[in-house]
Each structure stands twice: as structure tokens, then as C-alpha cells.
Write a protein that holds these residues in place. Structure first.
Motif, short mmCIF file in Angstrom:
data_model
loop_
_atom_site.label_atom_id
_atom_site.label_comp_id
_atom_site.label_asym_id
_atom_site.label_seq_id
_atom_site.Cartn_x
_atom_site.Cartn_y
_atom_site.Cartn_z
N SER A 151 0.88 -1.10 -0.04
CA SER A 151 -0.02 0.06 -0.06
C SER A 151 0.83 1.18 -0.08
O SER A 151 1.94 1.42 0.69
N SER A 174 0.64 5.57 -0.01
CA SER A 174 0.05 6.77 0.49
C SER A 174 0.71 7.85 0.20
O SER A 174 2.07 7.98 0.44
N SER A 208 1.11 12.40 0.63
CA SER A 208 0.24 13.55 1.32
C SER A 208 1.23 14.85 0.97
O SER A 208 2.40 14.93 0.58
N SER A 240 9.05 5.60 4.64
CA SER A 240 8.55 6.91 4.33
C SER A 240 9.77 7.91 3.88
O SER A 240 10.67 7.43 4.10
#
Length: 496
Positions: free
Chosen positions: A102, A104, A106, A331
């Protein structure tokens, strides 16, 4: 307490680790474990059954053919089964997603405004004096996070395996519902034609009994017989007339049911069905093949087999929870006071986490045992569905044979009853017999006519039952997991 040995263990449903995937690998049970005999126990045509996908075309009735063929277009039970299929398709997509990482991202932008504005003067420790303007400021930041659960022990793969089997089972469920609806439409059509035949028999008998009542009245007036004859004739006529409203009610119910089964209002087919037509007849013989062929032809059997496969895969899903879980992630972030400076300073981190349940009071192992029991139950259901299918075929074969025998005998009985009624009527008018004899002859004639109609309806229903028992009424329309959404409805049901 002594632990019972599972009868499923020889089928490979025990908790075994196969390669890197926890739980047992599914193998379809052999026919020997399902109780499938080499041949049927009743006399049946052993030749392989012909293509029964559109079995209703074997009947000599265009309206029946049209109604049954429309089962997949308007019936709401079929529509509900299709929605369950779409749910199963979405569940498979969801299960597959667990095999992928997954990701993501931002982003953030903020601007600080100093409403007062102006400047500020500061004296540094070395004595230097500096002036700073109090104005506006921008702030930009971007970030991305990724995570992945390594499927080391195959729990996610087993979940996908179970979802794929569920999807295939849902496809076979659509076919099973379709077969059931087709059979119900055909049976109600036969019922409607039967009630029409019995209504015609009752009205024909009523017309004759009107004549008998009139003749009895003339003979009473002439003093040839007592009023008993007239009262008997009146009673017989009233009893026959009383059956007509009941038959009309039954006919209305059958036609109304046909409307609803085809997705229309109850009265939609009353005009089309109003013209009296004979009870439909089909072919003289139907080949049924051998029992083993039912495992391929009947969708309910194939659905039960797919349910067993799904239940077996879920053992692996539960077993994988007993082993460590490895999660990987990372990250990356950057921020700056201007958009063009975002790539100057980039920070990031990578992590890995291993988790293992040490104590849960036996919950995870109990879940494995629960799924094993569910797989055993699915096997028993599979075997029961196979045996029920064999029973359906044998029951329909015998029902068809006996209905034909009854039809032959009732044809003879009707001919004899008709001759007897003609003779009795002629003799009564000539004063050579009493009204009781005529009454008995007329009643026997009506009963023989109704019995012959019932035998013909039973023969048609037995044919319908046999076609359904053999798995007729559907094609190879079960979707594969790679079909796009909604294609099943568009390419199979609307093409019927």
C-alpha cells in the motif's frame, strides 16, 4: 475424551503445511468417497444426454418455450443471485489487494501572514545591529509512506484462493437459481393448461347434465318415472357446476404465478393464456447418461464442490495466523519555504517489524479447528448434494415411466367410459335403464377425462423434472475471476 478421527483427513483436509503456504492444498474428492455408483438403480437410457441447455425447445408449445426462455431476463430471484455474484467478485478484488503493498502520499502548503507588518531591529552578541522585516512566509511539504505485509506463510494467498472459489460458487449459484426458475415456470404453465382441460371437461359434462335434467323432468311429467330421477339429475348437475369456480381459481393462481416468475404483474399473461391449448408434450425418450456425469452437469453439485474448496483454503488463512508476521515499510519527506526548493533536503526512513502472538488463550488454534470443522461440513454437504442429485434423476425417470403408463391406460378408460355413457344415455331416453345407471356412467366419463388430463400433465412435469435433475437449462456461463465487473449479466442472461 477420545478424539474422533476426521473422515475428511484422507481427502487432504488436515492441517498440513504445503510449501510456503499454511494449511492443506485442496484436492477434489474422488468419486469413491462421494458414493457415486457406476449406473442408476432404475431402468434408464445409459446414452449420454444431449445438450439440454435449452430443453424447453423439446416441447411442442411456442408460448411455453418463450416464457421459459425469458427466465433469466425478468425473474427477480435470478437478479438477486447476480447481485451475490457481483459481491463475490468484489470480495476477490479485495483479497488480491492484500498481496500488494500500500502506498499513500500527502502534501501540505501553508502561508503565514503578519497583519501588522513593519520591521524589527536586533543587536547581536558581537555588537552588530540587524533589521528583520516582519512579513509573509510560505511553507511546502511533501511525503510518501509505503507498507507491505510479507505473505511468508501464505495466509493472504489462501484468502485469495478462498475468494476465487467463492466467486465460482456464486456463478454456479446463479445457474442453479436459473434452472429452478425455468422449471417452476414450466410447471405452472403445465398446471394452467391442465386446469383449462379440466374446466373444458367440467363444462362439457355440465352441458350433458343439463340435457339429462331436462329429459328427467319430461319423464317425471309424463309419469314414466318418479321425481327421484329429477332430483338425482339436479344434484349431479350442481356438484359438477360447483367444481368450476374452484378450477377457475386454481387456473388464475397458476397464470398469476407465471406473470410474477417472469418479472411482470400477476395479470400480465392472462390475455396470452386465455386461449385453450393442449397440455404440452415432449419427446418419447430422454437419455440420462451415467451417474458420474452429474458431477459436471449439475451446477448445484459444482457449487457445493467450490464451497468445499473455499472452506479448505480458509484453514490455511487461520493457520497462517499461528506464525510470525513480517511488516515492511518506509517513508520519505521533504519541506521547504518555496516549491522549487523541495528537492534540496529529503529525509526518509525504512523499517521492518516482526510480530508473533505468544499467548491468546488458544483463540488462534481454536479458529483453525473451527475452519477444519467447517471444511468437514462442506464435504458432507458436497456428498449430500451429489446423492440428492442422483435421487432426483431416478425419481424423475420413474415418474416419467409411470406417467406414460397411466396415460396409456386412461386413454383406454376414457374411450370405454365415453362408449358406456353414450349407451346409458340412449337407453335412459328409451326407458331401458334407470337414472342411477346413467348417473354412474356420466360420472365415470368425467373422472376418466380428468384422469387422462392429469396423467398428461404428470408426464410433462416428469419431463421437466428430469431435465432439471440432469442439469439442463444453463450453459457454461460461470465467470472466471478475470472477467470485468457486470459482464456476466450483460453477456449471459440477456443473450438467453
Amino acid at each position: 475424551m477420545k478424539r474422533l478421527r476426521s473422515p475428511i483427513m484422507p481427502l487432504g483436509l488436515g492441517l498440513l503445511v504445503a510449501g510456503c503456504a499454511a494449511g492443506p492444498d485442496y484436492r477434489q474428492p474422488p468419486q469413491s468417497t462421494l458414493g457415486v455408483p457406476d449406473s442408476y438403480s432404475v431402468e434408464a437410457e445409459p446414452a449420454q444426454a444431449a445438450d439440454l441447455t435449452r430443453w424447453w425447445t423439446n416441447f411442442d408449445d411456442p408460448l411455453l418455450q418463450s416464457l421459459v426462455a425469458s427466465a433469466g431476463d425478468g425473474n427477480l430471484d435470478v437478479a438477486q443471485a447476480v447481485t451475490r455474484l457481483r459481491q463475490a467478485r468484489a470480495a476477490l478484488v479485495s483479497s488480491r489487494a492484500a498481496l500488494l503493498p500500500s502506498l499513500s502520499v500527502s502534501g501540505n502548503y501553508s502561508r503565514n501572514e503578519n497583519i501588522a507588518g513593519g520591521t524589527s531591529t536586533y543587536t547581536l552578541p558581537d555588537g552588530t545591529v540587524t533589521t528583520i522585516s516582519r512579513g509573509s512566509g510560505d511553507s511546502f511539504s511533501l511525503g510518501a509512506d509505503a507498507s507491505y505485509q510479507a505473505d511468508i506463510f501464505g495466509g493472504n494467498r489462501r484468502a485469495v484462493e478462498a475468494s476465487r472459489a467463492d466467486l465460482e460458487a456464486s456463478g454456479f449459484d446463479v445457474a442453479s437459481v436459473l434452472i429452478s426458475v425455468e422449471g417452476e415456470i414450466a410447471r405452472n404453465y403445465v398446471l394452467a393448461r391442465l386446469y383449462q382441460a379440466q374446466l373444458a371437461n367440467a363444462r362439457q359434462a355440465l352441458a350433458i347434465q343439463d340435457d339429462n335434467l331436462e329429459i328427467a323432468g319430461f319423464r317425471v311429467q309424463a309419469g314414466l318415472v318418479s321425481s327421484v330421477d329429477q332430483e338425482q339429475a339436479r344434484q349431479q348437475r350442481a356438484q359438477t357446476a360447483a367444481t368450476i369456480p374452484s378450477l377457475e381459481n386454481s387456473y388464475n393462481q397458476a397464470v398469476s404465478r407465471l406473470g410474477v416468475l417472469t418479472g411482470r404483474p400477476p395479470g400480465a399473461l392472462k390475455q396470452e393464456m386465455a386461449e385453450k391449448k393442449p397440455i404440452p408434450t415432449g419427446p418419447g425418450t430422454v437419455a440420462v447418461g451415467i451417474p458420474a456425469e452429474l458431477l459436471r452437469r449439475r451446477p448445484d453439485i459444482r457449487q457445493a464442490e467450490r464451497n468445499l474448496a473455499a472452506a479448505t483454503a480458509r484453514i490455511g488463512v487461520a493457520a497462517a495466523q499461528l506464525y510470525p508476521a513480517l511488516n515492511l515499510g518506509g517513508s520519505i519527506d521533504t519541506n521547504a519555504t518555496s516549491f522549487t526548493d523541495l528537492t534540496e533536503i529529503i529525509t526518509g526512513n525504512v523499517f521492518a517489524r516482526i510480530a508473533q502472538t505468544l499467548f491468546d488463550g488458544g483463540r488462534l488454534r481454536a479458529q483453525v479447528r473451527s475452519n477444519e470443522a467447517a471444511a468437514q461440513g462442506a464435504f458432507y454437504n458436497y456428498k449430500q448434494t451429489v446423492l440428492t442429485g442422483l435421487e432426483d434423476v431416478e425419481t424423475a425417470v420413474v415418474a416419467l415411466r409411470t406417467a406414460r403408463e397411466r396415460e396409456e391406460q386412461y386413454t383406454i378408460a376414457l374411450d370405454a367410459a365415453n362408449n358406456a355413457a353414450i349407451l346409458a344415455r340412449s337407453q335412459y331416453r328409451a326407458g331401458l335403464t334407470d337414472f342411477t345407471t346413467l348417473n354412474q356412467a356420466e360420472s365415470a366419463l368425467l373422472n376418466a377425462a380428468n384422469s387422462l388430463s392429469q396423467a398428461r400433465a404428470d408426464k410433462a412435469n416428469a419431463l421437466i423434472q428430469l431435465y432439471g435433475a440432469l442439469g439442463g437449462g444453463w450453459g457454461e456461463v460461470v465467470p472466471t475471476p478475470d472477467l470485468p465487473p457486470a459482464s456476466f449479466t450483460e453477456t449471459t442472461l440477456q443473450d438467453r
